[in-house]
Structure formats: structure tokens, C-alpha cells
Write a protein that holds these residues in place. Structure first.
Motif, PDB file in Angstrom:
ATOM      1  N   TRP A  73      36.811  53.309  44.356  1.00 31.41           N
ATOM      2  CA  TRP A  73      37.355  51.945  44.335  1.00 31.41           C
ATOM      3  C   TRP A  73      36.261  50.899  44.190  1.00 31.41           C
ATOM      4  O   TRP A  73      36.311  49.830  44.799  1.00 31.41           O
ATOM      5  N   PRO A  75      35.863  48.876  41.804  1.00 33.29           N
ATOM      6  CA  PRO A  75      36.319  47.569  41.324  1.00 33.29           C
ATOM      7  C   PRO A  75      36.619  46.574  42.448  1.00 33.29           C
ATOM      8  O   PRO A  75      36.552  45.357  42.221  1.00 33.29           O
ATOM      9  N   PHE A 400      40.343  43.850  31.392  1.00 33.33           N
ATOM     10  CA  PHE A 400      39.672  45.057  31.894  1.00 33.33           C
ATOM     11  C   PHE A 400      40.577  46.283  31.823  1.00 33.33           C
ATOM     12  O   PHE A 400      40.105  47.396  31.558  1.00 33.33           O
ATOM     13  N   ARG A 401      41.882  46.103  32.073  1.00 35.16           N
ATOM     14  CA  ARG A 401      42.798  47.247  31.968  1.00 35.16           C
ATOM     15  C   ARG A 401      42.898  47.738  30.526  1.00 35.16           C
ATOM     16  O   ARG A 401      42.878  48.944  30.267  1.00 35.16           O
ATOM     17  N   ILE A 406      38.633  49.314  34.291  1.00 35.44           N
ATOM     18  CA  ILE A 406      39.180  49.662  35.602  1.00 35.44           C
ATOM     19  C   ILE A 406      40.354  50.617  35.405  1.00 35.44           C
ATOM     20  O   ILE A 406      40.884  50.753  34.302  1.00 35.44           O
ATOM     21  N   SER A 407      40.743  51.258  36.475  1.00 42.98           N
ATOM     22  CA  SER A 407      41.829  52.231  36.420  1.00 42.98           C
ATOM     23  C   SER A 407      43.141  51.568  36.014  1.00 42.98           C
ATOM     24  O   SER A 407      43.367  50.376  36.266  1.00 42.98           O
ATOM     25  N   SER A 413      45.404  46.888  40.400  1.00 40.80           N
ATOM     26  CA  SER A 413      45.428  45.556  39.794  1.00 40.80           C
ATOM     27  C   SER A 413      46.227  44.576  40.642  1.00 40.80           C
ATOM     28  O   SER A 413      45.856  43.399  40.770  1.00 40.80           O
TER      29      SER A 413
END
Length: 472
Positions: A73, A75, A400-401, A406-407, A413
Motif C-alpha cells: 500500500w 500509494p 494514475f489508474r 496504482i492498483s 482509490s
């Protein structure tokens, strides 16, 4: 894919703020009844700083933290830094546009950098998991309980990072400038007239403080008993070791003259070096290292308060399996149930007590800020906090997604968004009260921001869920 439950989101937002309004209302009644006085409110703030907040952080974050979780984690830590940097930048921009003073600009920077990251996000997530679990699922095997646990852990991880930031950087921003040292500004007081004092002897070399200086000859006793060992007359003067300053001893001299390196002198052995150039270079290096350590000790370690210490302690224990087993594993340790139950019991008092102090201050309506900040200050800060900052954060999350930075986990999010769409952190009011710095301004900002936060938070959550539905 199911449709977005707008009514459920509205109810979740209302529930998130209803408890705040209820506790603040009770505090207002106690204040008008004369029970919750200003002095008592101040003492409650002290309890929050020294007891309730540290217990809440340590008992909630320590058991949930481990190295794999932190690495997975990352992010959360990255966006925490983005929140703070963005808030500081926007606060500086408002300061330039509104022509604020340095102190006023620091208030704006703190208000924009630190948001409510615990109570409001937890309440909204709890309702959204119940009403829109399908939108938040990360794969077909993601159950409602897993979604809830993951969201709570992410929120608490952000809480520990934000708490450390509030009580270190935020505490510095909401502190008055320290006055110059008294000895540097004081006017020397002339000595009273009287008989002239004899001139004091100069210190010997190697004794900067004057210790070991022999007294005048006339003050020495003439008839002293003989030394029993050698039969010679005893002397009242202790032997003095004379240190001759030479190029070969420059390194030791530099360490003696640097006050920040006092704690290093007893631990460093400075050899005599044949090369004066090398000795001088090493003395400069030691001086820089000592000065850096002295600055760190004075400005970092010296500013760590109990909540910040609790954050560090929770991370240390969480990342140390033996300590974590002793303190947080109730099945294998006798101490763990006591630590957890005591910490959780005291930590549960944190938010209610903070709300009591907030309600007490707002019991007579929004405080007057005339003379503290310009009229445009509060509207500008509140609009920036509730509209501009969430828009920037949502845009970054979408980018970013899509870029795969990021995941794709919707819960990640969502929590990153919720951690910075609400009003400023209530702890800022506690910090301002303890430091006596712009208390009325921050209380008034909370008053108006929490009135508007329900509508703004609902709008941003709806926008995020709509993005998830139409991007699937």
C-alpha cells in the motif's frame, strides 16, 4: 453492473456528520450551563494530546501494520505526501493572492494540507460497502467483509501518517514565531560604581572556561602543612594540564569549540595527524556532522510530541514480530489483552473529547475573526479545501489508474479520495488552542466547513462511483 445508489450515499454522508453535530450540540448545552468552562476545555485539549490521541493511534495502527502491508500500500504514503505538498502550495498561493501575512499564510497552509481522515471516511465507507459493494469489489471473490476490512486498514494507515504530519509540521505551522533570544536583544546593564576590582588572571591555554587558573600569590596561605608522602610543603593548587594548540591537534580543538558536538567529544578519539591539511579537513567534517546532529536533536527530536511519538512507536512495534506478538497477540501473550483493551478504551475517548472542545468553542456561533484575518480568508480557504483540492485529487486518481501506476482496486482509490475531500482536521483546533495561535479563525473555519461538507462530500463520492460504473 448495478446503478449508483445516490440515496444511500446521501444517507451515509448525513450519518457521518450527524454524530459530529450531536456531540457538538451537547457541548454547547454544557457550555451555556456553565459546566464546560474555557479552562476545562483547555484541559481536555491537553488530555487529547498527551493521552487519548496517542492511545488511539498505538492501539489501532500497531496491530494492523507489517512490512508486506506497507510495501503493498505504498500509494497511501505517496498520496499523503501529495496531499501535504498540494496543501502547502495552495496555501502559499492564497497567501500571495490575498496578500496575507506570514502567520496568516501558515494557517491557510495547515488548513489545506491536513483533512479529516478518520471519522468521516470510516462512516461513509461503512455505508457504501453495505449499499454499493458490487462497485467496490476487486474481483469476483471479493466479499463484503474483505472490502470493509481493507478499507478500514487503508484509512487507519493514512491516519497514522496524517497524525504524524499534523503533530509535527502542522504543530510548527500553527505555532507563533519564537522571539529572538533574550540575551541577544537585552541591553547590557552598567555595573554599580564602587571600588575598582583587581584584574582577573587570564585562563590558561586549553581551559576555555577558566578552570584551573591559579589564584593570586597574595591569596595563597603561606604556612601549609607538609605533604606526608615526601615531606615537601603542600600546595593549594591542583595540577593543571596545559594543552598546546598545534596544527596536529586542530581536530580536537574544533570539537571542543563546537557546542553542538559536546555529546560527540566523549565518544570520538581524535588522533594526532601528521598532515595539517588532513587534520583541518577532518575537523570540518566532524563539525558539520556535529552541527547536523545538533540541529536534528533540537528541531526534530525536540519537537516530537506524544501523538508523533505514538506513531513512531506503532510502526516500530508493528514491524518487529517479537514485539508485536508480545503487545498485540492476545492468544500467545498475557500482556497483549491489557495493552489492547486499555489503548482502545482510552483511544475511543479521542474523537468525542475533541468534538466537545469544538462544540464548546462554537456554542455562541462562529467566532469573530476581525483583526485576525481578512474577510476573504475564510471563503477562499473553505472553497479551496472542499472544491479545488478534491478536484485535483480525483483527477490524479483517474490518471494514475489508467496509467497503471496504482492498483485498480476501487477501495484503494475510494479511500485515497475520501481522505482529502472533507473539511480540515479537527486536531488543528486542538493544536491552535494549545499554542494560542489563531484559535478563533480555525474554529470559525470548522463551523462553516462542516456545514457545507455534507453536500460537497456527497457530490465527490457520487462522481467517483459514477466514474467506476461507466469505466468498467
Amino acid at each position: 453492473m448495478s446503478s449508483v445508489d445516490f440515496a444511500g450515499i446521501v444517507v451515509a454522508s448525513l450519518q457521518a456528520t450527524a454524530n459530529i453535530v450531536a456531540v457538538c450540540g451537547a457541548a454547547a448545552w454544557l457550555t451555556r450551563s456553565g459546566v464546560l468552562t474555557a479552562d476545562l476545555s483547555k484541559q481536555l485539549s491537553v488530555l487529547v494530546m498527551y493521552l487519548f490521541n496517542p492511545c488511539m493511534v498505538f492501539a489501532n495502527v500497531g496491530p494492523a501494520v507489517d512490512l508486506p502491508t506497507l510495501l503493498q500500500w505504498w500509494p497511501v504514503a505517496a498520496f499523503c505526501a501529495i496531499y501535504i505538498v498540494l496543501g502547502l502550495a495552495l496555501g502559499a498561493l492564497l497567501g500571495a493572492v490575498l496578500r496575507l501575512t506570514r502567520a496568516q499564510m501558515r494557517v491557510a497552509m495547515a488548513a489545506l494540507a491536513f483533512a479529516n481522515t478518520t471519522s468521516t471516511p470510516l462512516a461513509i465507507v461503512e455505508s457504501l460497502v453495505t449499499t454499493n459493494a458490487a462497485l467496490l469489489a476487486h474481483g469476483p471473490e471479493d466479499t463484503e467483509s474483505r472490502i470493509r476490512s481493507r478499507a478500514v486498514a487503508l484509512i487507519m494507515l493514512m491516519t497514522i501518517l496524517q497524525t504524524f504530519g499534523r503533530w509535527t509540521l502542522g504543530s510548527w505551522l500553527l505555532s507563533p514565531d519564537r522571539p529572538a533570544a533574550a540575551d541577544s536583544a537585552a541591553t547590557p546593564v552598567p555595573e554599580a560604581e564602587g571600588p575598582a576590582k583587581p584584574e582577573q588572571p587570564k585562563p590558561l591555554a586549553g581551559t576555555p572556561s577558566g578552570e584551573g587558573v591559579p589564584p593570586p600569590a597574595e591569596e595563597l596561605p603561606q604556612d601549609l602543612p607538609a605533604d606526608p608522602e615526601n615531606g615537601e610543603p603542600a600546595t593549594a593548587i591542583s595540577p593543571v594540564k596545559v594543552v598546546v594548540l598545534s596544527p596536529q591537534n586542530q581536530m580536537g580543538d574544533a570539537l571542543q569549540l563546537l557546542p553542538e558536538t559536546t555529546f560527540l567529544r566523549s565518544r570520538l578519539h581524535c588522533p594526532r595527524l601528521a598532515s595539517p591539511w588532513l587534520a583541518g579537513w577532518l575537523s570540518k567534517v566532524c563539525g558539520l556532522v556535529g552541527a547536523g546532529l545538533g540541529w536534528f536533536r533540537a528541531h526534530v527530536v525536540g519537537n516530537l510530541n506524544p501523538p508523533a511519538v505514538a506513531c513512531v512507536a506503532a510502526l516500530v512495534v508493528g514491524l518487529s514480530p517479537p514485539l508485536k506478538e508480545i503487545l498485540f497477540d492476545p492468544e500467545d501473550s498475557f500482556v497483549a489483552p491489557v495493552v489492547l483493551q486499555t489503548g482502545l478504551m482510552l483511544g475511543d475517548c479521542n474523537v468525542p473529547v475533541i468534538l466537545l472542545t469544538l462544540g464548546s468553542r462554537l456554542s455562541r456561533g462562529p467566532p469573530q475573526t476581525v483583526g485576525e484575518v481578512p474577510r476573504r480568508f475564510l471563503p477562499a480557504v473553505i472553497v479551496t479545501k472542499l472544491v479545488v483540492v478534491p478536484a485535483i485529487i480525483l483527477g490524479l486518481l483517474v490518471v494514475f489508474r489508467k496509467a497503471g501506476v496504482i492498483s485498480a482496486d476501487p477501495v484503494l482509490s475510494l479511500t485515497l479520495l475520501l481522505n482529502n475531500v472533507g473539511p480540515s482536521a479537527i486536531n488543528l483546533l486542538v493544536i491552535a488552542g494549545l499554542n494560542g495561535f489563531f484559535e478563533n479563525t480555525i474554529a470559525a473555519m470548522h463551523f462553516y466547513a462542516y456545514l457545507l461538507a455534507n453536500a460537497s462530500t456527497t457530490a465527490w463520492v457520487v462522481a467517483y462511483l459514477a466514474y467506476l460504473r461507466y469505466s468498467a
